[in-house]
Design a protein around this motif. Sequence first.
Motif, PDB file in Angstrom:
ATOM      1  N   UNK A 110      18.760  14.332 -43.325  1.00 16.81           N
ATOM      2  CA  UNK A 110      18.022  13.431 -42.448  1.00 16.81           C
ATOM      3  C   UNK A 110      16.590  13.911 -42.291  1.00 16.81           C
ATOM      4  N   UNK A 111      15.703  12.984 -41.946  1.00 11.59           N
ATOM      5  CA  UNK A 111      14.306  13.296 -41.688  1.00 11.59           C
ATOM      6  C   UNK A 111      14.077  13.589 -40.210  1.00 11.59           C
ATOM      7  N   UNK A 112      13.017  14.338 -39.927  1.00  8.02           N
ATOM      8  CA  UNK A 112      12.501  14.440 -38.567  1.00  8.02           C
ATOM      9  C   UNK A 112      11.816  13.118 -38.231  1.00  8.02           C
ATOM     10  N   UNK A 113      11.531  12.855 -36.945  1.00  3.54           N
ATOM     11  CA  UNK A 113      10.951  11.566 -36.571  1.00  3.54           C
ATOM     12  C   UNK A 113       9.653  11.208 -37.303  1.00  3.54           C
ATOM     13  N   UNK A 138      17.604  12.491 -33.714  1.00  2.00           N
ATOM     14  CA  UNK A 138      17.283  11.523 -32.670  1.00  2.00           C
ATOM     15  C   UNK A 138      15.763  11.388 -32.499  1.00  2.00           C
ATOM     16  N   UNK A 139      15.347  10.559 -31.566  1.00  2.00           N
ATOM     17  CA  UNK A 139      13.928  10.258 -31.391  1.00  2.00           C
ATOM     18  C   UNK A 139      13.106  11.463 -30.961  1.00  2.00           C
ATOM     19  N   UNK A 165      19.568   8.988 -25.394  1.00  2.00           N
ATOM     20  CA  UNK A 165      18.533   9.019 -26.414  1.00  2.00           C
ATOM     21  C   UNK A 165      18.725   7.937 -27.461  1.00  2.00           C
ATOM     22  N   UNK A 166      17.639   7.599 -28.129  1.00  2.00           N
ATOM     23  CA  UNK A 166      17.658   6.686 -29.272  1.00  2.00           C
ATOM     24  C   UNK A 166      17.664   7.502 -30.555  1.00  2.00           C
TER      25      UNK A 166
END
Length: 303
Positions: free
Chosen positions: A177-180, A232-233, A292-293
Amino acid sequence: MIKAESDKIWNLLSNEAEIKRVATGFIFTEGPIWNPSEHHLLFSDVPANICRKLTLDGQISEVRNPSQKSNGLTYDKNLNLLACEHLSSSLVLIDQDGKRDILASSFEGKELNSPNDLCVRQDGSIYFTDPPYGRMPGFGKEREQDLGFQGVFRLTPSQELQLAVEPDAYRTPNGLCFSPDESLLYINDSSQALIDVYNVNPDGGLSGRRCFAKNIGNGQLEQGIPDGMKCDEHGNIWVSGPGGIWIFDDQGELLGIIETPENVGNFHWGGTDWRTLFIAANTSIYTLRTKTLPHAEPFMKVL
């Protein structure tokens, strides 16, 4: 039940949050992904060779049967489905009319092992892991590997398949996964029970590999392994592991564990407000409300 290791976890979850089982009776669920246009969840039932749909009213239907034993699922920015197929050893795109196109099935003339999980960068490039699970009975079809390694790949917007990390970097690369802000990419290894993090260069290449978290169990499938992973966001990393879903802050501090009734394969946020965590756990789909989103992925046009 939520096992807190830090009070910071209560910024993400309510201490009254309850895990609810919303569907069951499957063999092994994986790859849950929320369709923000049609408001339903797609998920893979890998050994059953079926991709299923769960609607808000709790109805289950079949979307792809057979599914080529699909595992990881996501959407591109146009809501075309991207699927990792174990039987075909391919990454495929299925458009909204149902047309299936193979995006990647070989590297340097050798068949991929079995694409497992994937994530999409804002520029449209697709990163995916390629462990050998789809060459085992049940989760795929028993057969010899053609590639001599278990890789992590990047499919560029121009459809060029590139090896994203060193060939011998991982034994069983799985979730990613990526960071925001997409400056970081996290990759986990199921059998080594760890998460690494890389810098994402402007051209999409990866550099600066370092360990983010380790000792997430002992790599034994029956006890729970690093598998599905999301950000998460706020940049916290959520990953499956022994007992449920482990949550780390962006510095690698363990904030707590969401304890689940079954081992977790994968999970994703969805629902009309994106605050429902859909959890694919062995035979069932569970939900959990969060404060959280998720971080905004390309297909999440409302975030």
